[in-house]
Motif scaffolding. Structure first.
Motif, PDB file in Angstrom:
ATOM      1  N   VAL A   1     110.105 -12.236 -12.318  1.00  0.00           N
ATOM      2  CA  VAL A   1     109.321 -12.861 -11.177  1.00  0.00           C
ATOM      3  C   VAL A   1     110.188 -13.406 -10.157  1.00  0.00           C
ATOM      4  N   GLY A   2     109.769 -13.101  -8.826  1.00  0.00           N
ATOM      5  CA  GLY A   2     110.573 -13.654  -7.829  1.00  0.00           C
ATOM      6  C   GLY A   2     109.997 -14.763  -7.194  1.00  0.00           C
ATOM      7  N   PRO A   3     110.793 -15.530  -6.304  1.00  0.00           N
ATOM      8  CA  PRO A   3     110.018 -17.055  -5.732  1.00  0.00           C
ATOM      9  C   PRO A   3     108.750 -16.634  -4.939  1.00  0.00           C
ATOM     10  N   ASP A   4     108.838 -15.229  -4.546  1.00  0.00           N
ATOM     11  CA  ASP A   4     107.543 -15.026  -3.723  1.00  0.00           C
ATOM     12  C   ASP A   4     106.577 -14.602  -4.685  1.00  0.00           C
ATOM     13  N   GLY A   5     106.522 -14.602  -5.927  1.00  0.00           N
ATOM     14  CA  GLY A   5     105.499 -14.219  -7.129  1.00  0.00           C
ATOM     15  C   GLY A   5     105.577 -12.664  -7.168  1.00  0.00           C
ATOM     16  N   ARG A   6     106.276 -11.734  -6.606  1.00  0.00           N
ATOM     17  CA  ARG A   6     106.479 -10.578  -7.147  1.00  0.00           C
ATOM     18  C   ARG A   6     107.051 -10.386  -8.335  1.00  0.00           C
ATOM     19  N   ALA A   7     106.194  -9.588  -9.230  1.00  0.00           N
ATOM     20  CA  ALA A   7     106.583  -9.468 -10.817  1.00  0.00           C
ATOM     21  C   ALA A   7     107.008  -8.086 -10.992  1.00  0.00           C
ATOM     22  N   VAL A   8     108.100  -8.000 -11.170  1.00  0.00           N
ATOM     23  CA  VAL A   8     108.739  -6.259 -11.266  1.00  0.00           C
ATOM     24  C   VAL A   8     109.107  -6.346 -12.843  1.00  0.00           C
TER      25      VAL A   8
ATOM     26  N   ALA B   1     120.527  -3.507 -18.574  1.00  0.00           N
ATOM     27  CA  ALA B   1     121.588  -4.154 -18.185  1.00  0.00           C
ATOM     28  C   ALA B   1     120.938  -4.819 -16.644  1.00  0.00           C
ATOM     29  N   TYR B   2     120.832  -5.811 -16.527  1.00  0.00           N
ATOM     30  CA  TYR B   2     119.921  -6.576 -15.509  1.00  0.00           C
ATOM     31  C   TYR B   2     120.422  -7.845 -15.240  1.00  0.00           C
ATOM     32  N   MET B   3     120.753  -8.112 -14.121  1.00  0.00           N
ATOM     33  CA  MET B   3     121.022  -9.700 -13.721  1.00  0.00           C
ATOM     34  C   MET B   3     119.966 -10.102 -13.142  1.00  0.00           C
ATOM     35  N   VAL B   4     118.915 -11.351 -13.733  1.00  0.00           N
ATOM     36  CA  VAL B   4     117.921 -12.151 -13.227  1.00  0.00           C
ATOM     37  C   VAL B   4     118.502 -13.131 -12.433  1.00  0.00           C
ATOM     38  N   PRO B   5     118.238 -13.158 -11.074  1.00  0.00           N
ATOM     39  CA  PRO B   5     118.768 -14.078  -9.930  1.00  0.00           C
ATOM     40  C   PRO B   5     118.618 -15.449 -10.194  1.00  0.00           C
ATOM     41  N   ARG B   6     119.394 -16.380  -9.800  1.00  0.00           N
ATOM     42  CA  ARG B   6     118.943 -17.840  -9.895  1.00  0.00           C
ATOM     43  C   ARG B   6     117.666 -18.125  -9.024  1.00  0.00           C
ATOM     44  N   GLY B   7     116.879 -18.876  -9.660  1.00  0.00           N
ATOM     45  CA  GLY B   7     115.401 -19.164  -9.068  1.00  0.00           C
ATOM     46  C   GLY B   7     114.548 -18.415  -9.468  1.00  0.00           C
ATOM     47  N   HIS B   8     114.655 -17.302 -10.043  1.00  0.00           N
ATOM     48  CA  HIS B   8     113.778 -16.263 -10.427  1.00  0.00           C
ATOM     49  C   HIS B   8     113.255 -16.869 -11.911  1.00  0.00           C
ATOM     50  N   ARG B   9     112.094 -16.311 -12.429  1.00  0.00           N
ATOM     51  CA  ARG B   9     111.670 -16.659 -13.750  1.00  0.00           C
ATOM     52  C   ARG B   9     111.481 -15.116 -14.596  1.00  0.00           C
ATOM     53  N   ILE B  10     111.639 -15.378 -15.952  1.00  0.00           N
ATOM     54  CA  ILE B  10     111.401 -14.315 -16.826  1.00  0.00           C
ATOM     55  C   ILE B  10     109.934 -14.546 -17.421  1.00  0.00           C
ATOM     56  N   ARG B  11     109.449 -13.368 -17.319  1.00  0.00           N
ATOM     57  CA  ARG B  11     108.162 -13.213 -17.888  1.00  0.00           C
ATOM     58  C   ARG B  11     107.877 -12.224 -18.967  1.00  0.00           C
ATOM     59  N   LEU B  12     106.895 -12.314 -20.026  1.00  0.00           N
ATOM     60  CA  LEU B  12     106.762 -11.346 -21.178  1.00  0.00           C
ATOM     61  C   LEU B  12     105.327 -11.146 -20.822  1.00  0.00           C
ATOM     62  N   HIS B  13     105.026  -9.790 -21.015  1.00  0.00           N
ATOM     63  CA  HIS B  13     103.459  -9.370 -21.104  1.00  0.00           C
ATOM     64  C   HIS B  13     103.346  -8.906 -22.582  1.00  0.00           C
ATOM     65  N   VAL B  14     101.957  -9.286 -23.151  1.00  0.00           N
ATOM     66  CA  VAL B  14     101.570  -8.678 -24.452  1.00  0.00           C
ATOM     67  C   VAL B  14     100.569  -8.305 -24.333  1.00  0.00           C
ATOM     68  N   THR B  15     100.091  -7.020 -24.666  1.00  0.00           N
ATOM     69  CA  THR B  15      98.760  -6.503 -24.473  1.00  0.00           C
ATOM     70  C   THR B  15      98.831  -5.413 -25.595  1.00  0.00           C
ATOM     71  N   SER B  16      97.663  -4.507 -25.684  1.00  0.00           N
ATOM     72  CA  SER B  16      97.642  -3.522 -26.620  1.00  0.00           C
ATOM     73  C   SER B  16      97.346  -2.199 -25.900  1.00  0.00           C
ATOM     74  N   SER B  17      97.617  -1.639 -24.561  1.00  0.00           N
ATOM     75  CA  SER B  17      97.429  -0.469 -23.959  1.00  0.00           C
ATOM     76  C   SER B  17      98.343  -0.463 -22.978  1.00  0.00           C
TER      77      SER B  17
ATOM     78  N   GLY C   1     120.373  -5.057 -10.177  1.00  0.00           N
ATOM     79  CA  GLY C   1     120.451  -6.615  -9.827  1.00  0.00           C
ATOM     80  C   GLY C   1     121.706  -7.122  -9.231  1.00  0.00           C
ATOM     81  N   GLU C   2     122.729  -6.680 -10.209  1.00  0.00           N
ATOM     82  CA  GLU C   2     123.903  -7.291  -9.633  1.00  0.00           C
ATOM     83  C   GLU C   2     124.816  -6.215  -8.940  1.00  0.00           C
TER      84      GLU C   2
ATOM     85  N   GLU D   1     120.468 -20.619 -13.249  1.00  0.00           N
ATOM     86  CA  GLU D   1     121.896 -20.169 -13.139  1.00  0.00           C
ATOM     87  C   GLU D   1     121.343 -18.381 -13.312  1.00  0.00           C
ATOM     88  N   PRO D   2     122.276 -17.641 -12.646  1.00  0.00           N
ATOM     89  CA  PRO D   2     121.821 -16.208 -13.004  1.00  0.00           C
ATOM     90  C   PRO D   2     121.855 -15.789 -14.370  1.00  0.00           C
ATOM     91  N   LEU D   3     121.148 -14.771 -15.091  1.00  0.00           N
ATOM     92  CA  LEU D   3     121.280 -14.536 -16.293  1.00  0.00           C
ATOM     93  C   LEU D   3     121.505 -12.939 -16.440  1.00  0.00           C
TER      94      LEU D   3
END
Length: 611
Positions: free
Chosen positions: A506-513, A550-566, A377-378, A476-478
């Motif tokens: 999650v980017g501003p365009d909704g892309r969830a990587v 090691a990853y830089m999450v850009p400013r304006g992006h969102r952090i997301r957590l998935h929880v599932t069982s498979s 990311g950086e 701010e970037p994380l």
């Protein structure tokens, strides 16, 4: 062919002709399209290397191990030696003979050896049962040769790297240096990982990788017939899991041994996998990538050995398993992520490391810090004295919702503060309809349609059996640098089930990587050596290791957590029955699984950040 090569080697005119042919083919760029023996012979002639494919090393139990010796043609020696042990056939595996030609061009003798039970060697192959003893016997043989200085370095990636670490803990006096990449699969119970060949993740068998490797390479005898063509994706859906390899390649293999052996069984150590009692004093250059399924295991072992004073350098690059050299050169992408500034002088580093350790020349890699890692990311390389970096601090994101966190359209949130109310999110996990794998840390599946690495997760985020928790946009970037894990309060209607957790950008365009992920089989929540079933409805605390990054999450992006069982077919499905050996089962049970979050039952995502 072997006899013809020896005849050519004895005739001066033939050597001149062979050199001319080699020069022509190299200029024409067609060497890679030739049969391996022709390719080796022509490349060797082109680079003034002599090759002897008739070497035989006899192990202590009388088993003969076939090997090829590469030496500089215009030097008398003696030479420091590089040993490469592999289970893929030394006369056809490009990393084996390609690396041998490279080091021989630079003044080293190189012995490429078929592991026991592979190629032209006798015996049975079972990773890594005989590697240490056979390796020690080979070191003794090398040290006794007139062309050898008695100092040996070992080299290679994946199986070729794991064998080095397994041999390294024997601390043989001739073993003077290690360059092991993609080698976290050597880790057994060490550092609490219980990973075994990199095929167990939180106690869950990595099905696509394990099935693919043992079908293609894992037969105990090199004489075993290869599998007939079959549909890999269809086969992976069949049950029981324990018989999948036998169904397509009916020859004995270690696949059955692995799936029938409990994680805490002492046989794993007898097979060579590393425990906390094992430590190598051999100077080691350890290389891995953020997309390698064993990166967490490699870092955990490296840090444990660092604390015990092992001389080592650790480098973590972008890319997938064993592709550190390609990142930034032949490819500018790592899954969905663009890569820049990733090029490193890998081959120069190899030579500097071996020159220092085997020849006493130069400063080696003293200019590198103990850990050198690429921040995704950086697109920036950083250094650290330890892992996680000393300047990093843990950051927690607490799970919160109004009870409907199912899918990206649900009400799941990640917050920096504890939840104010008690709530739970529920989903039904049906093993007959598992969540499909989307990218992630996979290798060696044999399926050309599998795409490892960071992948867009939006196609699975509409499923009710994927809980989704998302932060507000970052102001701010994380910069994340270290271990990623999720501590979850959990209950189930089943006696046993799995948790899969995934970190997503999650980017501003909704892309969830998807960035990194991990799993835990709930019976192992108290430790892998003491499994314990759930009581239906009982609320338990579970820690899901999601590997390191090691990853830089850009400013304006969102952090997301998935929880599932498979995550199928990357991971074996838990059939939810509580059977002692899930891999032998056919019956399935649908589990009603719940994540709890409250002021006194705080479920959270945690990772290390650079402030």
């Amino acid at each position: 062919m072997r006899q013809r090569l020896r005849v050519l080697g004895g005739a001066g005119l033939a050597l001149v002709l062979l050199g001319a042919i080699a020069w022509y083919f190299a200029r024409a760029g067609v060497l890679n399209g030739l049969p391996p023996l022709w390719r080796i012979a022509l490349s060797a002639r082109l680079h003034d290397v002599v090759v002897d494919h008739s070497i035989v090393v006899t192990a202590r139990d009388g088993t003969t191990l076939a090997a090829s010796l590469y030496r500089p043609a215009r030097e008398a020696g003696p030479f420091p030696t590089v040993l490469i042990q592999l289970p893929y056939g030394r006369l056809r595996y490009g990393e084996g003979f390609g690396s041998a030609l490279f080091f021989a061009q630079h003044g080293y003798a190189v012995l490429v050896e078929d592991m026991r039970g592979s190629g032209e060697s006798q015996g049975e192959l079972l990773p890594w049962k005989h590697v240490a003893e056979d390796g020690q016997d080979t070191l003794e043989w090398i040290a006794a040769q007139a062309w050898s200085t008695g100092k040996v370095g070992t080299f290679g990636c994946s199986a070729l790297g794991e064998s080095q670490l397994v041999l390294g803990v024997k601390n043989h006096p001739a073993h003077a240096a290690i360059i092991a990449s993609g080698a976290g699969g050597a880790v057994g119970s060490a550092a609490g990982r219980y990973a075994y060949f990199g095929l167990f993740e939180g106690g869950v068998f990595q099905l696509a990788s394990g099935f693919g490797w043992f079908v293609d390479f894992g037969a105990k005898s090199p004489a075993a017939a290869p599998p007939m063509p079959f549909d890999r994706a269809e086969r992976l859906r069949r049950l029981p899991v324990a018989s999948l390899v036998q169904q397509v390649r009916p020859a004995p293999s270690g696949y059955e041994d692995y799936l029938d052996t409990p994680l805490g069984d002492p046989r794993w150590r007898e097979w060579g996998f590393l425990s906390d009692e094992d430590v190598s004093r051999v100077p080691a250059l350890v290389i891995n990538t953020w997309g390698d399924q064993t990166v967490g295991d490699a870092l955990a072992l490296a840090e444990a050995w660092r604390r015990r004073g092992v001389p080592q350098k650790v480098i973590i690059a972008p890319g997938v398993h064993c592709q550190h050299e390609e990142s930034g050169t032949t490819t500018q992408r790592f899954g969905e992520l663009e890569i820049a500034n990733a090029q490193r002088p890998w081959r120069e580093w190899y030579l500097r490391w071996f020159d220092r350790q085997l020849r006493g020349r130069g400063e080696g890699l003293d200019d590198l810090m103990p850990y050198t890692y690429f921040t995704l990311g950086e697109n920036l390389w950083r250094g650290s004295s330890r892992w996680p970096p000393a300047e990093s601090t843990p950051m927690r994101w607490y799970l919160d919702s109004a009870g409907r966190a199912n899918g990206a359209a649900g009400d799941g949130h990640l917050r920096s503060t504890l939840p104010r109310t008690s709530m739970q999110d529920e989903f039904l996990y049906d093993p007959d309809d598992p969540v499909p794998s989307q990218g992630g840390p996979i290798c060696c599946t044999g399926n050309a349609h599998d795409t490892p690495g960071p992948a867009d997760q939006r196609s699975i985020e509409s499923r009710d059996d994927v809980l989704v928790y998302t932060s507000a946009p970052l102001e701010e970037p994380l910069r994340i640098a270290g271990r990623v894990h999720a501590r979850l309060w959990f209950s189930s209607s089943a006696l046993d089930t799995d948790l899969v957790a995934r970190l997503v950008d999650v980017g501003p365009d909704g892309r969830a990587v998807g960035l990194q992920e991990g799993a835990l089989r709930l019976r192992y929540r108290d430790g892998f050596a003491k499994p314990r079933l759930l009581a239906p409805g009982q609320v338990v605390e579970a820690d899901v290791d999601m590997r390191d990054i090691a990853y830089m999450v850009p400013r304006g992006h969102r952090i997301r957590l998935h929880v599932t069982s498979s995550s199928f077919p990357r991971l074996e499905r838990n059939l939810n029955t509580g059977d002692v050996n899930n891999a032998q089962g056919r019956a399935m049970v649908i589990a009603r699984n719940r994540i709890h979050h409250a002021p006194d039952l705080a479920s959270f995502l945690e990772f290390d950040v650079l402030r």
